[in-house]
Design a protein around this motif. Structure first.
Motif, PDB file in Angstrom:
ATOM      1  N   GLU A  47       0.822  -1.205   0.000  1.00 29.84           N
ATOM      2  CA  GLU A  47       0.000   0.000   0.000  1.00 29.84           C
ATOM      3  C   GLU A  47       0.860   1.260   0.000  1.00 29.84           C
ATOM      4  OE1 GLU A  47      -0.525  -2.589   2.186  1.00 29.84           O
ATOM      5  OE2 GLU A  47      -2.250  -3.404   1.115  1.00 29.84           O
ATOM      6  N   GLU A  48       1.971   1.246   0.729  1.00 28.08           N
ATOM      7  CA  GLU A  48       2.860   2.407   0.770  1.00 28.08           C
ATOM      8  C   GLU A  48       3.533   2.636  -0.584  1.00 28.08           C
ATOM      9  OE1 GLU A  48       4.419   2.644   5.327  1.00 28.08           O
ATOM     10  OE2 GLU A  48       4.939   0.833   4.189  1.00 28.08           O
ATOM     11  N   ILE A  49       3.868   1.566  -1.245  1.00 25.85           N
ATOM     12  CA  ILE A  49       4.485   1.685  -2.569  1.00 25.85           C
ATOM     13  C   ILE A  49       3.472   2.217  -3.573  1.00 25.85           C
ATOM     14  CG2 ILE A  49       5.523   0.386  -4.478  1.00 25.85           C
ATOM     15  CD1 ILE A  49       6.681  -1.474  -2.216  1.00 25.85           C
ATOM     16  N   ILE A  50       2.265   1.685  -3.539  1.00 20.69           N
ATOM     17  CA  ILE A  50       1.203   2.158  -4.434  1.00 20.69           C
ATOM     18  C   ILE A  50       0.914   3.631  -4.173  1.00 20.69           C
ATOM     19  CG2 ILE A  50      -1.258   1.933  -4.987  1.00 20.69           C
ATOM     20  CD1 ILE A  50      -0.865  -1.131  -4.610  1.00 20.69           C
ATOM     21  N   LYS A  51       0.892   4.029  -2.909  1.00 23.70           N
ATOM     22  CA  LYS A  51       0.656   5.433  -2.557  1.00 23.70           C
ATOM     23  C   LYS A  51       1.744   6.335  -3.147  1.00 23.70           C
ATOM     24  CE  LYS A  51      -0.116   8.455   1.400  1.00 23.70           C
ATOM     25  NZ  LYS A  51      -0.322   8.500   2.854  1.00 23.70           N
ATOM     26  N   ALA A  52       2.989   5.884  -3.113  1.00 26.09           N
ATOM     27  CA  ALA A  52       4.093   6.668  -3.688  1.00 26.09           C
ATOM     28  C   ALA A  52       3.867   6.910  -5.170  1.00 26.09           C
ATOM     29  CB  ALA A  52       5.426   5.959  -3.451  1.00 26.09           C
ATOM     30  N   VAL A  53       3.279   5.931  -5.846  1.00 27.89           N
ATOM     31  CA  VAL A  53       3.012   6.054  -7.282  1.00 27.89           C
ATOM     32  C   VAL A  53       1.775   6.909  -7.532  1.00 27.89           C
ATOM     33  CG1 VAL A  53       2.437   4.780  -9.381  1.00 27.89           C
ATOM     34  CG2 VAL A  53       4.134   3.847  -7.791  1.00 27.89           C
ATOM     35  N   VAL A  54       0.682   6.575  -6.874  1.00 29.46           N
ATOM     36  CA  VAL A  54      -0.597   7.230  -7.139  1.00 29.46           C
ATOM     37  C   VAL A  54      -0.627   8.663  -6.612  1.00 29.46           C
ATOM     38  CG1 VAL A  54      -3.089   7.134  -6.677  1.00 29.46           C
ATOM     39  CG2 VAL A  54      -1.832   5.035  -7.205  1.00 29.46           C
ATOM     40  N   GLU A  55      -0.193   8.851  -5.367  1.00 31.84           N
ATOM     41  CA  GLU A  55      -0.329  10.161  -4.737  1.00 31.84           C
ATOM     42  C   GLU A  55       0.886  11.067  -4.917  1.00 31.84           C
ATOM     43  OE1 GLU A  55      -1.758   9.983  -0.722  1.00 31.84           O
ATOM     44  OE2 GLU A  55      -3.187   8.407  -1.211  1.00 31.84           O
ATOM     45  N   TYR A  56       2.077  10.484  -5.030  1.00 32.19           N
ATOM     46  CA  TYR A  56       3.286  11.295  -5.096  1.00 32.19           C
ATOM     47  C   TYR A  56       3.946  11.290  -6.470  1.00 32.19           C
ATOM     48  CZ  TYR A  56       2.616  11.270  -0.077  1.00 32.19           C
ATOM     49  OH  TYR A  56       2.059  11.400   1.178  1.00 32.19           O
ATOM     50  N   GLY A  57       3.366  10.563  -7.408  1.00 31.41           N
ATOM     51  CA  GLY A  57       3.811  10.636  -8.791  1.00 31.41           C
ATOM     52  C   GLY A  57       5.043   9.840  -9.174  1.00 31.41           C
ATOM     53  N   LYS A 102      13.510   3.547  -8.992  1.00 32.19           N
ATOM     54  CA  LYS A 102      14.400   4.503  -8.337  1.00 32.19           C
ATOM     55  C   LYS A 102      13.606   5.569  -7.585  1.00 32.19           C
ATOM     56  CE  LYS A 102      18.356   7.481  -9.301  1.00 32.19           C
ATOM     57  NZ  LYS A 102      19.290   7.937 -10.325  1.00 32.19           N
ATOM     58  N   GLU A 103      12.561   6.094  -8.202  1.00 34.13           N
ATOM     59  CA  GLU A 103      11.736   7.119  -7.553  1.00 34.13           C
ATOM     60  C   GLU A 103      11.008   6.564  -6.346  1.00 34.13           C
ATOM     61  OE1 GLU A 103      10.856   9.798 -11.533  1.00 34.13           O
ATOM     62  OE2 GLU A 103       9.333   8.371 -10.865  1.00 34.13           O
ATOM     63  N   VAL A 104      10.479   5.357  -6.454  1.00 38.46           N
ATOM     64  CA  VAL A 104       9.777   4.727  -5.331  1.00 38.46           C
ATOM     65  C   VAL A 104      10.749   4.482  -4.183  1.00 38.46           C
ATOM     66  CG1 VAL A 104       8.621   2.611  -4.557  1.00 38.46           C
ATOM     67  CG2 VAL A 104       7.892   3.730  -6.659  1.00 38.46           C
ATOM     68  N   LEU A 105      11.941   3.993  -4.491  1.00 42.86           N
ATOM     69  CA  LEU A 105      12.924   3.725  -3.440  1.00 42.86           C
ATOM     70  C   LEU A 105      13.299   5.013  -2.723  1.00 42.86           C
ATOM     71  CD1 LEU A 105      15.284   1.128  -5.172  1.00 42.86           C
ATOM     72  CD2 LEU A 105      13.214   0.736  -3.835  1.00 42.86           C
ATOM     73  N   ILE A 162       4.501  -1.291  -7.929  1.00 37.87           N
ATOM     74  CA  ILE A 162       4.619  -0.091  -8.770  1.00 37.87           C
ATOM     75  C   ILE A 162       3.682  -0.213  -9.966  1.00 37.87           C
ATOM     76  CG2 ILE A 162       6.147   1.180 -10.342  1.00 37.87           C
ATOM     77  CD1 ILE A 162       8.444   0.461  -8.363  1.00 37.87           C
ATOM     78  N   ASP A 163       3.670  -1.361 -10.600  1.00 38.61           N
ATOM     79  CA  ASP A 163       2.787  -1.583 -11.750  1.00 38.61           C
ATOM     80  C   ASP A 163       1.325  -1.422 -11.364  1.00 38.61           C
ATOM     81  OD1 ASP A 163       5.060  -2.044 -13.281  1.00 38.61           O
ATOM     82  OD2 ASP A 163       4.853  -4.237 -13.212  1.00 38.61           O
ATOM     83  N   LYS A 164       0.943  -1.925 -10.196  1.00 40.71           N
ATOM     84  CA  LYS A 164      -0.435  -1.758  -9.717  1.00 40.71           C
ATOM     85  C   LYS A 164      -0.751  -0.276  -9.547  1.00 40.71           C
ATOM     86  CE  LYS A 164      -1.012  -6.099  -7.201  1.00 40.71           C
ATOM     87  NZ  LYS A 164      -1.245  -6.701  -5.868  1.00 40.71           N
ATOM     88  N   GLY A 165       0.169   0.453  -8.941  1.00 40.33           N
ATOM     89  CA  GLY A 165      -0.029   1.882  -8.746  1.00 40.33           C
ATOM     90  C   GLY A 165      -0.158   2.635 -10.055  1.00 40.33           C
ATOM     91  N   LEU A 166       0.680   2.280 -11.022  1.00 39.87           N
ATOM     92  CA  LEU A 166       0.593   2.927 -12.335  1.00 39.87           C
ATOM     93  C   LEU A 166      -0.744   2.634 -12.997  1.00 39.87           C
ATOM     94  CD1 LEU A 166       4.222   2.266 -13.637  1.00 39.87           C
ATOM     95  CD2 LEU A 166       3.244   4.481 -12.957  1.00 39.87           C
ATOM     96  N   ASN A 167      -1.236   1.426 -12.854  1.00 43.82           N
ATOM     97  CA  ASN A 167      -2.541   1.077 -13.426  1.00 43.82           C
ATOM     98  C   ASN A 167      -3.662   1.846 -12.736  1.00 43.82           C
ATOM     99  OD1 ASN A 167      -1.678  -0.719 -15.405  1.00 43.82           O
ATOM    100  ND2 ASN A 167      -1.716  -2.460 -14.029  1.00 43.82           N
ATOM    101  N   ILE A 168      -3.583   1.983 -11.428  1.00 47.25           N
ATOM    102  CA  ILE A 168      -4.590   2.751 -10.691  1.00 47.25           C
ATOM    103  C   ILE A 168      -4.557   4.200 -11.135  1.00 47.25           C
ATOM    104  CG2 ILE A 168      -5.189   3.662  -8.410  1.00 47.25           C
ATOM    105  CD1 ILE A 168      -4.176   0.914  -7.278  1.00 47.25           C
ATOM    106  N   ARG A 169      -3.365   4.765 -11.210  1.00 49.27           N
ATOM    107  CA  ARG A 169      -3.207   6.160 -11.610  1.00 49.27           C
ATOM    108  C   ARG A 169      -3.713   6.401 -13.031  1.00 49.27           C
ATOM    109  NH1 ARG A 169       2.645   8.318 -11.017  1.00 49.27           N
ATOM    110  NH2 ARG A 169       2.749   7.845 -13.235  1.00 49.27           N
ATOM    111  N   SER A 170      -3.563   5.418 -13.884  1.00 50.33           N
ATOM    112  CA  SER A 170      -4.010   5.530 -15.273  1.00 50.33           C
ATOM    113  C   SER A 170      -5.497   5.265 -15.435  1.00 50.33           C
ATOM    114  CB  SER A 170      -3.237   4.538 -16.160  1.00 50.33           C
ATOM    115  OG  SER A 170      -1.876   4.844 -16.150  1.00 50.33           O
TER     116      SER A 170
END
Length: 62
Positions: A4-14, A19-22, A51-59
């Motif tokens: 959930e924290e990784i997905i949040k980094a993608v969805v909410e923080y872009g 590398k960006e997630v880390l 990360i892929d899940k987060g990108l799919n959610i964001r998209s």
């Protein structure tokens, strides 16, 4: 680090890349995953899947 924290980094923080997630989350900052990870293996693939899940959610694909 949770999925959930990784997905949040993608969805909410872009974050778009590993590398960006880390950088945002500190995921995988402790080396020796095979010993420290409860699954007993490297977590790179697991982090990338989140990360892929987060990108799919964001998209809007999920």
């Amino acid at each position: 680090m949770t999925e959930e924290e990784i997905i949040k980094a993608v969805v909410e923080y872009g974050a778009n890349t590993m590398k960006e997630v880390l950088k945002l989350t500190g995921a995988m900052s402790n080396s020796d995953c095979q010993r420290k990870n409860p699954l007993g293996k490297c977590c790179h693939k697991i982090v990338q899947e989140a990360i892929d899940k987060g990108l799919n959610i964001r998209s809007g694909l999920v």
